[in-house]
Design an enzyme around this catalytic site. Structure first.
Site, mmCIF file in Angstrom:
data_model
loop_
_atom_site.group_PDB
_atom_site.id
_atom_site.type_symbol
_atom_site.label_atom_id
_atom_site.label_comp_id
_atom_site.label_asym_id
_atom_site.label_seq_id
_atom_site.Cartn_x
_atom_site.Cartn_y
_atom_site.Cartn_z
ATOM 1 N N GLU A 1 -5.903 6.854 -1.145
ATOM 2 C CA GLU A 1 -5.511 6.398 -0.444
ATOM 3 C C GLU A 1 -6.735 4.476 -0.652
ATOM 4 O O GLU A 1 -5.780 3.377 -1.033
ATOM 5 C CB GLU A 1 -6.473 6.285 0.771
ATOM 6 C CG GLU A 1 -6.664 7.343 2.017
ATOM 7 C CD GLU A 1 -5.139 6.476 2.130
ATOM 8 O OE1 GLU A 1 -4.275 5.376 2.483
ATOM 9 O OE2 GLU A 1 -3.841 7.431 2.724
ATOM 10 N N HIS B 1 1.701 4.356 -2.744
ATOM 11 C CA HIS B 1 1.829 5.641 -2.634
ATOM 12 C C HIS B 1 2.982 6.069 -3.840
ATOM 13 O O HIS B 1 2.518 8.124 -4.307
ATOM 14 C CB HIS B 1 1.475 5.917 -1.242
ATOM 15 C CG HIS B 1 0.059 6.379 -0.415
ATOM 16 N ND1 HIS B 1 -1.227 6.750 -0.915
ATOM 17 C CD2 HIS B 1 -0.430 5.721 0.236
ATOM 18 C CE1 HIS B 1 -2.054 6.865 -0.257
ATOM 19 N NE2 HIS B 1 -1.739 6.186 0.830
ATOM 20 N N HIS C 1 0.654 -1.603 -0.061
ATOM 21 C CA HIS C 1 -0.135 -0.316 0.167
ATOM 22 C C HIS C 1 0.703 1.401 0.098
ATOM 23 O O HIS C 1 0.551 1.761 -0.424
ATOM 24 C CB HIS C 1 -0.669 -0.126 1.351
ATOM 25 C CG HIS C 1 -1.761 1.083 1.755
ATOM 26 N ND1 HIS C 1 -2.789 1.212 0.538
ATOM 27 C CD2 HIS C 1 -1.233 2.518 2.170
ATOM 28 C CE1 HIS C 1 -3.333 2.841 1.291
ATOM 29 N NE2 HIS C 1 -2.639 2.706 1.692
ATOM 30 N N GLU C 2 1.844 1.261 1.476
ATOM 31 C CA GLU C 2 2.848 2.630 1.396
ATOM 32 C C GLU C 2 3.773 2.551 -0.182
ATOM 33 O O GLU C 2 3.930 3.667 -0.981
ATOM 34 C CB GLU C 2 3.897 2.154 1.837
ATOM 35 C CG GLU C 2 2.709 2.364 3.619
ATOM 36 C CD GLU C 2 1.928 3.734 3.508
ATOM 37 O OE1 GLU C 2 2.144 4.739 3.393
ATOM 38 O OE2 GLU C 2 0.995 3.441 4.311
HETATM 39 ZN ZN LIG Z 1 -2.206 5.445 2.459
#
Ligand SMILES: [Zn+2]
Length: 265
Positions: free
Chosen positions: A197, A139, A135-136
């Site tokens: 997100e 980004h 997830h990171e």
């Molecule tokens: Zn996030």
């Protein structure tokens, strides 16, 4: 004067858009990759120097293993899409910061990753850790920090003198960068937006699957996040929710796509 500035900013927008991989979303980009990577690299050095870093070699090894597998998956994916140039200048690093109170992790532009020890009881194992780290990393490779920073610059500086502002070491610029990278105050202006997100969840599922981790593990992870006791300091990935319920529903919907990329190790 105001009209002129708005017009100028509008023209800059036209000239300065990039496209997010996988989702194809167009995003504002007023900051070059090399500028943002160099800014991130400086910030990262400061954060890591302050530490303290975990001395638990098992923890550190696990974070690096998961990180390097996700890095490999992302690099392969971008190469296959003829987009390897988007990762040019990446110098991946994976560190563990000793802070049991912070249930958090982040990845700065250029592949600079930190995982806080406080998240490890919730990730539980390698697969759970892969949910968070993918997830990171999503980004970063989707240039969300750069996008937030571009939006912040427009808001704070009215779109003027952008490169001049960036090239200085003005404290305001540095603070803006930290916030844009998900490192600074969670109450700040530049938290990742809800669409970012959701996008990081989507890309993260695919990257973890490509790295050989079962994307179905994301559901259990988010259920554990939901049940965690302390809500005192919301981590990066809870800062602008999707609420956990919405998030889990979105992930359920995206799992069939992610499973296509999953090859168990
Ligand atoms: Zn996030």
């Amino acid at each position: 004067m105001l009209k002129k500035l708005t017009l100028l900013a509008g023209l800059t927008f036209l000239a300065a858009c990039t496209t997010v991989p996988i989702t194809g979303r167009r995003q504002l980009s007023l900051v070059s990759d090399s500028e943002i990577n160099s800014l991130a690299s400086t910030q990262y050095r400061t954060v890591i120097a302050k530490g303290p870093l975990s001395s638990n070699s098992q923890q550190v090894a696990m974070v690096r293993t998961v990180g390097q597998r996700i890095q490999g998956a992302v690099e392969t994916y971008f190469r296959q899409q003829n987009a390897a140039d988007q990762l040019a200048g990446y110098q991946w690093e994976f560190n563990v910061i000793q802070d049991d109170k912070q249930q958090n992790a982040w990845c700065m532009p250029g592949g600079k990753v930190a995982v806080y020890t406080g998240i490890l009881p919730i990730t539980q194992d390698e697969n759970g850790l892969a949910v968070v780290m993918a997830h990171e990393v999503a980004h970063a490779v989707a240039k969300h920090g750069s996008e937030r920073m571009s939006q912040g610059l427009v808001q704070q500086l009215g779109g003027q003198a952008l490169s001049a502002a960036l090239s200085t070491n003005a404290p305001a610029t540095q603070e803006l960068a930290l916030q844009a990278f998900g490192v600074g105050s969670q109450l700040g202006l530049l938290r990742y937006g809800r669409n970012q997100e959701t996008e990081a969840d989507h890309l993260g599922l695919i990257f973890m699957a490509l790295a050989g981790y079962n994307p179905d593990g994301a559901i259990a992870f988010w259920q554990r996040m939901d049940a965690r006791e302390s809500q005192a300091s919301p981590p990066e990935f809870l800062s602008t929710h999707p609420s956990n319920g919405t998030r889990i529903a979105d992930i359920q919907r995206e799992l069939p796509e992610a499973r296509k990329y999953y090859k168990p190790r």
